[in-house]
Enzyme design. Sequence first.
Site, PDB file in Angstrom:
ATOM      1  N   HIS A   1      16.527   5.997  13.108  1.00 20.47           N
ATOM      2  CA  HIS A   1      17.169   6.268  12.745  1.00 20.47           C
ATOM      3  C   HIS A   1      17.651   7.725  12.281  1.00 20.47           C
ATOM      4  O   HIS A   1      16.972   8.225  11.866  1.00 20.47           O
ATOM      5  CB  HIS A   1      18.470   5.146  12.219  1.00 20.47           C
ATOM      6  CG  HIS A   1      18.039   3.776  12.784  1.00 20.47           C
ATOM      7  ND1 HIS A   1      18.038   2.475  12.825  1.00 20.47           N
ATOM      8  CD2 HIS A   1      18.444   4.079  14.221  1.00 20.47           C
ATOM      9  CE1 HIS A   1      17.741   1.694  13.273  1.00 20.47           C
ATOM     10  NE2 HIS A   1      17.920   2.463  14.871  1.00 20.47           N
ATOM     11  N   THR A   2      18.625   7.844  12.052  1.00 24.16           N
ATOM     12  CA  THR A   2      18.703   9.101  11.527  1.00 24.16           C
ATOM     13  C   THR A   2      18.429   9.542  10.349  1.00 24.16           C
ATOM     14  O   THR A   2      18.719   7.833   9.643  1.00 24.16           O
ATOM     15  CB  THR A   2      20.657   9.755  11.242  1.00 24.16           C
ATOM     16  OG1 THR A   2      21.116   8.995  12.405  1.00 24.16           O
ATOM     17  CG2 THR A   2      21.217  10.340  10.747  1.00 24.16           C
ATOM     18  N   GLN A   3      17.769  10.519   9.177  1.00 28.02           N
ATOM     19  CA  GLN A   3      17.078  10.039   8.105  1.00 28.02           C
ATOM     20  C   GLN A   3      17.863  11.244   7.720  1.00 28.02           C
ATOM     21  O   GLN A   3      17.446  11.098   6.353  1.00 28.02           O
ATOM     22  CB  GLN A   3      15.863  11.222   8.591  1.00 28.02           C
ATOM     23  CG  GLN A   3      14.672  10.126   9.644  1.00 28.02           C
ATOM     24  CD  GLN A   3      14.646   8.471   8.978  1.00 28.02           C
ATOM     25  OE1 GLN A   3      13.738   8.861   7.619  1.00 28.02           O
ATOM     26  NE2 GLN A   3      14.573   7.413   9.934  1.00 28.02           N
ATOM     27  N   GLN A   4      18.567  12.260   7.800  1.00 27.49           N
ATOM     28  CA  GLN A   4      19.257  13.605   8.086  1.00 27.49           C
ATOM     29  C   GLN A   4      20.211  14.083   8.169  1.00 27.49           C
ATOM     30  O   GLN A   4      20.101  13.412   9.513  1.00 27.49           O
ATOM     31  CB  GLN A   4      18.794  13.917   7.059  1.00 27.49           C
ATOM     32  CG  GLN A   4      17.737  14.626   7.926  1.00 27.49           C
ATOM     33  CD  GLN A   4      16.738  16.093   7.578  1.00 27.49           C
ATOM     34  OE1 GLN A   4      16.711  16.356   6.332  1.00 27.49           O
ATOM     35  NE2 GLN A   4      15.848  16.583   7.847  1.00 27.49           N
TER      36      GLN A   4
END
Lengths: 291, 262
Positions: free
Chosen positions: B33-36
């Site tokens: 999923h989105t990490q940053q």
Amino acid sequence: MTSIGTGYDLANSIFSPDGRNFQVEYAVKAVENGGTSIGIRAKDGVVLAVEKVITSKLLKPSANKRIATIDKHLGAVYSGMIPDGRHFVDRSRDEARSWRDTFKTPISTSDLASRMGGYLQAYTLYQSVRPFGITAIVGGFDSELEAPVDGEVGSGPSIGAGGKVEGKHGGPGLYMIEPSGMYWGYYGAATGKGRQAAKAELEKLNLAEGQLDLKQAVKEAARIIYVAQQDNKDKEFELEMTWISGANGPTKGRHEEVPKELMEEAERLAKKALEGDDEDDEKKDDDKMEL
Amino acid sequence: MDHRPQAWGRPRDDVYGAYDASYMSTNNGPTQHTQQPIVTGTSVVAIKFKDGVVIAADNLASYGSLARFTDVKRLRKFAGTSVVGFGGDVSDMQYLDRHLTELSIDEAYKSDPGHSLNARNLHKYLSKLMYHRRSKFDPLWNSLLVAGLDDEQKPFLAATDLLGTTFTSPSLATGFGSVLAQPIMRRYAPDEESAAQLTQEKAVEVIKECMKVLFYRDARSMDKYSIAVITKDGVDLKEDEKLENQSWAFADRIKGYGTQTV
């Protein structure tokens, strides 16, 4: 209909030898008994109006709306079998939504009419279904601004590749879709019980000239519904009206109910116009004939 | 007994051979999923006044430290009565914007115009959505301010972020603004009573002052910004404002950065 009883009217998807689909023609009969619906395409917007026949005194006045919003800028009204109309509205909303999902922009009035025309037509093809018992009038205003993109954050390049195209965009649209799936674009559309009288009145407005503005159209729509209702005066009815203007107009590009004040004004004028007609009828019947 | 928890519930290696881990995922390892956040917007600032709320955010979307997009509108109108200000990831903002468009169309289906979603409802909805996404370990990387009026037509201002945290106050700021702008706004509206005394002109002035300070000190900010005033009469949104009366006189007193050798 001479071919009734010959067996060709028993199922959808069977032509009669003279090339007719009787099921579709019977569906049109269902429409012809419904309360009158009309739509007017004025120069700066669209008005939808319906004669809502009151079937019971126990119904709450002005509840149970008959004109539905399809998307922000689209509305629909229909005459005939109301549950069929409800399904038509549900499907239209799905189409409008899936268009937005795919293209990230609102569906145009013509594209929605095309999709729904195709949908209704499919219900004339199969044994397992019956045609829609409605004729629907779809009105909308395609944004005249630069094509809106859902979720757009910037304005993009002002010139060069991907730049802006000058010219006129959008505008009002009005379409009527029949049980056969046939749809045409109209300046003024009418369906339901009082359609003949309504069409006669709509023709007198010379809508193709593009002179009539939205506010006048609202008043004319109210009057036409009252005129069309004259033939069965004994039935009580309620007038329901919505309108759609461009971004700079009174509804800011949205499909909305006509505001109460304007609605009351329009109804007052409509009643007055009818009374005027009645007096004319009594005083100079002969003049009326010549007109 | 194999005491390593990662082996439990698996076919035994001594019976079936080592597990072929390539079956675990289709190509590049586990789903991530989105990490940053990638393309980001910086602070949003807002303050209540006696008749409504003023909210502002600049028009910049940064790609790291690069000022990548300079005409990004980060204030979004909802239902003509509320404004959402977005900080953080711009693609998540676009997702939310489309989601809110869908929501407002659903609202338009209802024929009774008197019962549309107000700012308080909208903030509740967004905070639940943000919390739901963080609970899926797939957060929407934004901090949001919701400005508008509540069900009693009183000014409403509240925040929510990628964790679903909610907060409300007479003045709010996200990102760097929470450090740089919040103290300035608190001078004028330390509590609800003082905010209820503020005039619209004063509130706009305070917000403009905050935008100026943010431009002075936040390296991911820009001098073009959007500002919205929400009152009973509706939303007045201006998306192409420019910072005025800047004074960089303080700048030469700042030491210790860049190539300075002093």
